[in-house]
Design a protein around this motif. Structure first.
Motif, short mmCIF file in Angstrom:
data_model
loop_
_atom_site.label_atom_id
_atom_site.label_comp_id
_atom_site.label_asym_id
_atom_site.label_seq_id
_atom_site.Cartn_x
_atom_site.Cartn_y
_atom_site.Cartn_z
N LEU A 533 0.88 -1.16 0.13
CA LEU A 533 0.03 -0.08 -0.06
C LEU A 533 0.78 1.14 0.12
O LEU A 533 0.29 2.34 -0.59
CB LEU A 533 -0.87 -0.06 1.27
N HIS A 534 2.11 1.13 0.54
CA HIS A 534 2.91 2.51 0.64
C HIS A 534 3.46 2.86 -0.51
O HIS A 534 3.83 3.97 -0.73
CB HIS A 534 3.77 2.35 1.96
N CYS A 535 3.21 2.10 -1.60
CA CYS A 535 3.81 2.31 -3.00
C CYS A 535 2.74 3.28 -3.58
O CYS A 535 3.08 3.94 -4.67
CB CYS A 535 4.08 1.17 -3.82
N GLY A 536 1.45 3.47 -2.94
CA GLY A 536 0.52 4.45 -3.65
C GLY A 536 -0.51 3.87 -4.37
O GLY A 536 -0.55 3.86 -5.60
N LEU A 537 -1.44 3.12 -3.92
CA LEU A 537 -2.58 2.44 -4.43
C LEU A 537 -3.80 2.33 -3.78
O LEU A 537 -3.77 2.45 -2.48
CB LEU A 537 -2.10 1.03 -5.06
N LEU A 538 -4.94 1.75 -4.27
CA LEU A 538 -6.31 1.68 -3.64
C LEU A 538 -6.21 0.30 -2.89
O LEU A 538 -5.71 -0.73 -3.29
CB LEU A 538 -7.35 1.91 -4.74
N ASP A 539 -6.52 0.41 -1.61
CA ASP A 539 -6.73 -1.00 -0.93
C ASP A 539 -8.10 -1.70 -1.56
O ASP A 539 -9.14 -1.72 -0.78
CB ASP A 539 -6.72 -1.05 0.49
N GLY A 540 -7.73 -2.30 -2.74
CA GLY A 540 -8.94 -3.22 -3.31
C GLY A 540 -9.54 -4.17 -2.29
O GLY A 540 -8.84 -4.65 -1.75
N VAL A 541 -10.92 -4.42 -2.33
CA VAL A 541 -11.73 -5.41 -1.61
C VAL A 541 -11.23 -6.64 -1.98
O VAL A 541 -11.00 -7.64 -1.17
CB VAL A 541 -13.07 -5.17 -1.58
N GLY A 542 -11.02 -6.92 -3.28
CA GLY A 542 -10.76 -8.19 -3.94
C GLY A 542 -9.29 -8.64 -3.42
O GLY A 542 -8.77 -9.73 -3.14
N ARG A 543 -8.31 -7.64 -3.44
CA ARG A 543 -6.97 -7.70 -3.00
C ARG A 543 -6.99 -7.99 -1.53
O ARG A 543 -6.12 -9.10 -0.91
CB ARG A 543 -6.14 -6.37 -3.30
N GLU A 544 -7.98 -7.42 -0.95
CA GLU A 544 -7.92 -7.44 0.73
C GLU A 544 -8.33 -9.10 1.07
O GLU A 544 -7.65 -9.72 1.88
CB GLU A 544 -8.85 -6.62 1.48
N MET A 545 -9.51 -9.67 0.32
CA MET A 545 -9.81 -10.89 0.68
C MET A 545 -8.40 -12.02 0.14
O MET A 545 -8.37 -12.74 1.08
CB MET A 545 -10.85 -11.43 -0.45
#
Length: 588
Positions: A533-545
Motif C-alpha cells: 500500500l505504501h507504494c501508492g494504490l487503492l486497498d481493493g476489496v478483492g486484494r484484501e480478500m
C-alpha cells in the motif's frame, strides 16, 4: 453581509465557537494606515459594551503598527469589522450544488521559484535573516455558490479556525488550521492570559497507517523542521515579551504534531501573562503580522518578501477573528484562505525557507499544502463497486467498512441504515436467479445514497494489461488512497487500444502500484505478490480478500522485476481473480 465563525477551542476544551452573524449594527472600516489603530480601539470599546465584533486585518495593515514593515499597496480595506448585538445559530446546511467549482492555476513558474529560492539562500548566507516565509498566489475561475465552496473547504480542512465573510466587496473563505492568538484580557489591574500557536513544519500524509506514523515521526525528528519551528517560537517569545509580565513567557508545548486530512503540521505553544492595562491595539502592535508567515527577523524578512512577491497578499497571511463581549479575542493566521471577487478566485500558498531548504522539497511541500484546494475544487461522491450474484452482495461487509473509512476521512455523512436500505431496494428490483449485476454505490457529502445496477459481462481470460508508458504521479493523492467518482488521474492512463483491458501503473520511484480499475497480482519466484500500500494504490476489496486467504503477499515490486514475472492476474471484488498477460506499452 453574512459572517460565519467556526473556531475550535484553542485550549482543547469543549467551548467550540460555531455561530453566525447577520445585519451588523455598524461596520468599522480602515482604508488608511492611520485608521487601523483607532478602529481596534473602537472594537475594544464596543466589546466592553457587550457587542460582538467580527472582522479581519489584511497583511498590508502591518505598517500601522511598525512603519519599518514593508508591504505592497493594499487591494482592499486594511481592516474590516462588523458589530453585532448577538451571535446567531449556525445556519442549516443547504443542498450541495454540483455546479460549484474552481479551476486553479499557478501564477509562479518553477523556474522563477528556483531563482527566488537561490536569492533567499544568498540572503541567508549574507546574514540578512535566517528564515523567510515565501508565498505566491494561485488564481482560479469560480462558478457556483461561495457557501458550498466554503462547506467543501471545511470538510477538506476541518477542526481549525474557519470563517466565512461576505462583505459585499468580496467573499473570504478561510479554513485556517493556525491560531494567531487567543487573549483574555485581565479585569481591572489583573494580568491577562495569551496563547499563540505558531505552525512550522509540514509533511504529507501517507498511503497507510504505518506510513502515516513514519512520516509524522520523521517530521517531528527532522533537524530542518525543528529548526524552522524553533526560529519562529523564539520570534514569538520575543514579540510576546513586549506585552508580557516579566518572566511569564513560556513554551509549554514544543514540536507537537497536528494531523490534518492531507498533511501533518508541527505546532508549538507560546504563552504569557499580559500586563494590566494592555489593550487589543497593543497586542496587535506586538504580534502582527504573525512571525510564522513573515520569517525572522521580521523587518528584514518582510523587506525581502516585498521584492520577491509582486502583489499584495491581502487577507491571506493577515488575520481573521472575533472579539466577544467583554474583550476575549481569538484570531487565526489567515492561511488556507480563499478570496472570491465575482468569478475571480485567489489563494496563497507558501512555506518557511531556511538555509538548508531545497527548492525541490519546498516545491513539493507547496503541492501538498494545496491538496485541500484540489479536494474542494469540484464535487465528488464516494464510490463502491459491488458484485450482486443470486441476490447476494459479494464481500459487502468489507465494502461497507472501506466506504466508512473514506467517509470518515473526507468528512462525509455515513448512515449504514440508509445505505443498507438503498441496497435492499435495488436487490428487490432484480431477478435473483439469473444474471450477475455490477452495482455502483454512491455516497454524497450530505449522506445521500444512490445505488445503480448494470448487467455484468464476464471477461474472456487471459486479459491483456499494458505497462504504462510514464509514471503515475498521483500515488500520494487521497483520490488514489480512497475510491471516489473523481477519477481523471486514472482515466488519463486508460488504454486506447480496444484489445487492451487495463494499464499497469508505477510510481516515480519505479515501483509497481495497481491498474486503473483494479489491483495487480504477479507471480515471482513461485510466490504470488501484490504491491504494498505504501507504494501508492487503492486497498481493493478483492486484494484484501486474497491477502486474508493467504493467496497473496504484499511486497515492493519494481519495473526491473518484470522480466522475472512467471504469471499475472487482475484482481478486484467485482471480477475476482482474472488471469492476465502483461505486454509492453501500447500508445495507439
Amino acid at each position: 453581509m453574512q459572517v460565519l465563525i467556526d473556531f475550535c477551542d484553542p485550549h482543547g476544551g469543549g467551548s467550540t465557537l460555531r455561530c453566525a452573524f447577520d445585519a451588523p449594527l455598524q461596520t468599522l472600516v480602515a482604508q488608511t494606515l492611520a485608521e487601523v489603530k483607532p478602529l481596534l480601539d473602537q472594537v475594544s470599546a464596543l466589546s466592553q459594551q457587550g457587542f460582538w465584533c467580527v472582522g479581519y486585518l489584511r497583511y498590508e495593515a502591518a505598517p500601522a503598527f511598525d512603519a519599518a514593515l514593508a508591504v505592497h499597496q493594499a487591494d482592499g480595506p486594511l481592516a474590516w469589522f462588523g458589530v453585532y448585538p448577538q451571535a446567531l445559530p449556525w445556519p442549516d446546511e443547504t443542498s450541495a450544488q454540483e455546479t460549484t467549482q474552481v479551476s486553479w492555476r499557478n501564477t509562479l513558474s518553477r523556474a522563477d521559484f528556483e531563482a527566488h529560492m537561490a536569492h533567499i539562500h544568498q540572503a541567508i548566507a549574507a546574514g540578512e535573516f535566517y528564515q523567510v516565509n515565501y508565498t505566491a498566489p494561485l488564481t482560479g475561475e469560480f462558478t457556483g455558490s461561495p457557501l458550498e465552496l466554503f462547506s467543501r473547504l471545511q470538510r477538506a480542512q476541518p477542526q481549525g479556525y474557519a470563517a466565512y465573510f461576505d462583505t459585499g466587496l468580496e467573499q473570504l473563505l478561510s479554513v485556517s488550521p493556525e491560531l494567531f492568538f487567543d487573549w483574555q484580557p485581565g479585569a481591572d489591574r489583573h494580568s491577562g492570559q495569551i496563547l499563540t500557536r505558531p505552525m512550522k513544519g509540514t509533511a504529507p500524509r501517507g498511503n497507510s497507517p504505518a506510513e502515516d506514523a513514519a512520516l509524522a515521526q520523521a517530521m517531528q525528528a527532522s533537524p530542518k523542521e525543528r529548526a524552522e519551528n524553533v526560529m519562529i517560537v523564539d520570534l514569538l517569545r520575543n514579540d510576546l515579551s513586549r506585552i508580557a509580565e516579566p518572566f511569564s513567557v513560556k513554551v509549554p508545548e514544543l514540536f507537537k504534531v497536528q494531523t490534518l486530512p492531507t498533511v501533518f503540521q508541527m505546532v508549538s505553544d507560546v504563552t504569557a501573562h499580559t500586563r494590566p492595562g494592555i489593550r487589543l491595539t497593543d497586542v496587535f502592535t506586538a504580534l502582527f503580522p504573525c512571525g510564522s508567515i513573515t520569517g525572522a527577523p521580521k523587518v528584514q524578512a518582510m523587506r525581502t518578501l516585498q521584492t520577491l512577491e509582486p502583489e499584495p497578499r491581502g487577507v491571506y497571511c493577515g488575520t481573521i477573528g472575533v472579539v466577544r463581549p467583554g474583550g476575549h479575542a481569538t484570531f487565526n493566521v489567515a492561511i488556507r484562505t480563499v478570496t472570491l471577487r465575482g468569478p475571480a478566485a485567489r489563494c496563497g500558498i507558501g512555506s518557511g525557507i531556511t538555509f538548508d531548504a531545497s527548492a525541490a522539497a519546498e516545491w513539493q511541500e507547496w503541492q501538498h499544502k494545496r491538496a485541500f484546494l484540489d479536494r474542494a475544487s469540484t464535487g465528488f461522491e464516494l464510490l463502491e463497486t459491488l458484485r450482486l450474484e443470486r441476490g447476494e452482495f459479494i464481500n459487502l461487509i468489507a465494502h461497507l467498512a472501506r466506504l466508512k473509512r473514506a467517509a470518515r476521512h473526507f468528512g462525509y455523512v455515513f448512515d449504514e441504515n440508509s445505505i443498507q436500505a438503498a441496497l435492499q431496494a435495488l436487490r428487490a428490483e432484480v431477478d435473483t436467479d439469473h444474471n450477475v449485476w455490477r452495482v455502483r454505490l454512491l455516497l454524497a457529502a450530505n449522506g445521500q445514497v444512490q445505488a445503480e445496477k448494470f448487467i455484468h459481462n464476464q471477461l474472456l481470460a487471459p486479459v491483456l494489461i499494458a505497462q504504462a508508458a510514464t509514471p503515475f504521479e498521483a500515488t500520494k493523492s487521497e483520490f488514489t488512497r480512497f475510491k471516489t467518482t473523481r477519477r481523471a488521474h486514472y482515466e488519463a492512463f486508460a488504454p486506447t487500444n480496444p484489445e487492451v483491458f487495463d494499464t499497469l501503473l508505477y510510481n516515480v520511484q519505479g515501483e509497481l502500484t495497481e491498474c486503473t480499475r483494479g489491483n495487480i497480482a504477479l507471480k515471482l519466484d513461485g510466490q504470488w505478490l501484490t504491491p504494498a500500500l505504501h507504494c501508492g494504490l487503492l486497498d481493493g476489496v478483492g486484494r484484501e480478500m486474497a491477502l486474508q486467504q493467504g493467496r497473496l503477499r504484499e511486497a515492493v515490486i519494481r519495473l526491473e522485476d518484470l522480466p522475472r514475472v512467471q504469471a499475472v492476474a487482475f484482481v478486484n471484488s467485482l471480477r475476482g481473480w482474472v488471469q492476465a498477460r502483461l505486454i509492453t506499452p501500447i500508445t495507439s
